[in-house]
Write an enzyme that holds these catalytic residues in place. Structure first.
Site, mmCIF file in Angstrom:
data_model
loop_
_atom_site.group_PDB
_atom_site.id
_atom_site.type_symbol
_atom_site.label_atom_id
_atom_site.label_comp_id
_atom_site.label_asym_id
_atom_site.label_seq_id
_atom_site.Cartn_x
_atom_site.Cartn_y
_atom_site.Cartn_z
ATOM 1 C CG MET A 46 -10.702 5.027 -10.030
ATOM 2 S SD MET A 46 -8.765 5.002 -10.141
ATOM 3 C CE MET A 46 -8.377 5.554 -11.734
ATOM 4 N NE ARG A 47 -16.271 9.678 -8.401
ATOM 5 C CZ ARG A 47 -16.665 10.204 -9.458
ATOM 6 N NH1 ARG A 47 -16.649 11.623 -9.570
ATOM 7 N NH2 ARG A 47 -17.500 9.542 -10.363
ATOM 8 C CG ASN B 49 -3.770 6.419 -2.929
ATOM 9 O OD1 ASN B 49 -4.489 5.600 -3.140
ATOM 10 N ND2 ASN B 49 -2.721 6.952 -3.920
ATOM 11 C CG HIS C 123 0.670 6.034 -7.511
ATOM 12 N ND1 HIS C 123 -0.175 6.172 -8.259
ATOM 13 C CD2 HIS C 123 2.163 5.836 -8.147
ATOM 14 C CE1 HIS C 123 0.245 6.655 -9.248
ATOM 15 N NE2 HIS C 123 1.599 6.443 -9.305
HETATM 16 C C1 GRF Z 1 -4.202 -0.778 -7.605
HETATM 17 O O1 GRF Z 1 -3.241 -0.706 -8.435
HETATM 18 C C2 GRF Z 1 -3.788 0.643 -6.958
HETATM 19 O O2 GRF Z 1 -2.348 0.851 -6.736
HETATM 20 C C3 GRF Z 1 -4.346 1.731 -7.666
HETATM 21 O O3 GRF Z 1 -5.799 1.213 -7.773
HETATM 22 C C4 GRF Z 1 -5.441 -0.353 -7.985
HETATM 23 C C5 GRF Z 1 -6.680 -0.724 -7.261
HETATM 24 O O4 GRF Z 1 -6.628 -2.019 -7.400
HETATM 25 N N1 GRF Z 1 -4.427 2.929 -6.642
HETATM 26 P P1 GRF Z 1 -7.842 -3.067 -6.446
HETATM 27 O O5 GRF Z 1 -9.064 -2.372 -6.877
HETATM 28 O O6 GRF Z 1 -7.310 -3.102 -5.112
HETATM 29 O O7 GRF Z 1 -7.738 -4.327 -6.948
#
Ligand code: GRF
Length: 210
Positions: A97-98, A114, A116
């Site tokens: 989240m960064r 990544n 998304h």
């Molecule tokens: C996922 O929904 C991804 O798309 C987003 O963060 C979430 C991560 O979920 N970037 P997890 O920690 O893999 O369960």
């Protein structure tokens, strides 16, 4: 034994780690020809760390430093060092989240991906499934992409569609997108590990290895 070096993945995550689990379990099952060499999190109690440790994968909490949405320079260096020490070939962001800045992007240029939870370029940023529901789209999905200096803006590697149903809530839609992610992300990582992915400008080309 071929003597070939196994492709090494470093995973960064801040949350539950279900995408990490999908990738690590696909590696263990042999459908992704790679190994998760290290997991790093900016959240001490993140599920991704315990799920890594359950699988005997080295997992480190690295304190995120003074900012809320990015790493400060010194912290970013500690992340780079942890990934370099694990000799990773690919950095996989799985719910990290960064925003990563120049030093990090430069250290692993072209080797950071990544996932998304929308069909980019629609709905970048936070809570993309809520954005999709509020907009009234009939189809959304998830996207695996290379990471560049923008937000969810790098070249697209793969996408999986998910229909929006009439009775969907944010939660039910999010769950179905998550399930799609667990299929898409290992498939893209496998192609990267096999060297089947090349980038031509913004276009990513999949080439099946002969
Ligand atoms: C996922 O929904 C991804 O798309 C987003 O963060 C979430 C991560 O979920 N970037 P997890 O920690 O893999 O369960």
């Amino acid at each position: 034994m071929t003597g070939e070096r196994i492709f090494r993945i470093g995973v960064l995550g801040s949350g539950k780690g279900s995408n990490f689990v999908a990738i690590a379990d696909a590696c263990a099952a042999g459908s992704v020809p790679a190994q998760v060499a290290v997991v790093v999190s900016d959240v001490a109690e993140a599920g991704i760390l315990s799920r890594a440790r359950e699988r005997n994968i080295p997992a480190h909490f690295l304190p995120p430093g003074k900012f809320r949405t990015k790493l400060d320079e010194e912290t970013e260096r500690s992340y780079i060092e942890a990934l370099r020490a694990a000799k990773v070939d690919l950095v996989v962001l799985a719910g990290f989240m960064r925003v990563l800045k120049d030093a990090f992007l430069g250290a692993f240029a072209g080797r950071i991906v990544n996932i998304h939870p929308s069909l980019l370029p629609s709905f970048p940023g936070l809570a993309a499934w809520k954005q999709a529901l509020a907009h009234g789209v009939r189809v959304t999905g998830c996207t695996v992409h290379f990471v560049d200096a923008g937000v969810d803006s790098g070249p697209i590697i793969g996408q999986q569609t998910v229909p929006v149903l009439d009775d969907d809530t944010a939660e039910t839609l999010h769950q179905r997108i998550h399930a799609a992610e667990h299929a898409l992300y290992p498939r893209c990582v496998a192609a990267l590990a096999r060297g089947e992915i090349t980038v031509q400008g913004r276009r990513v080309v999949w080439r099946t290895a002969s």
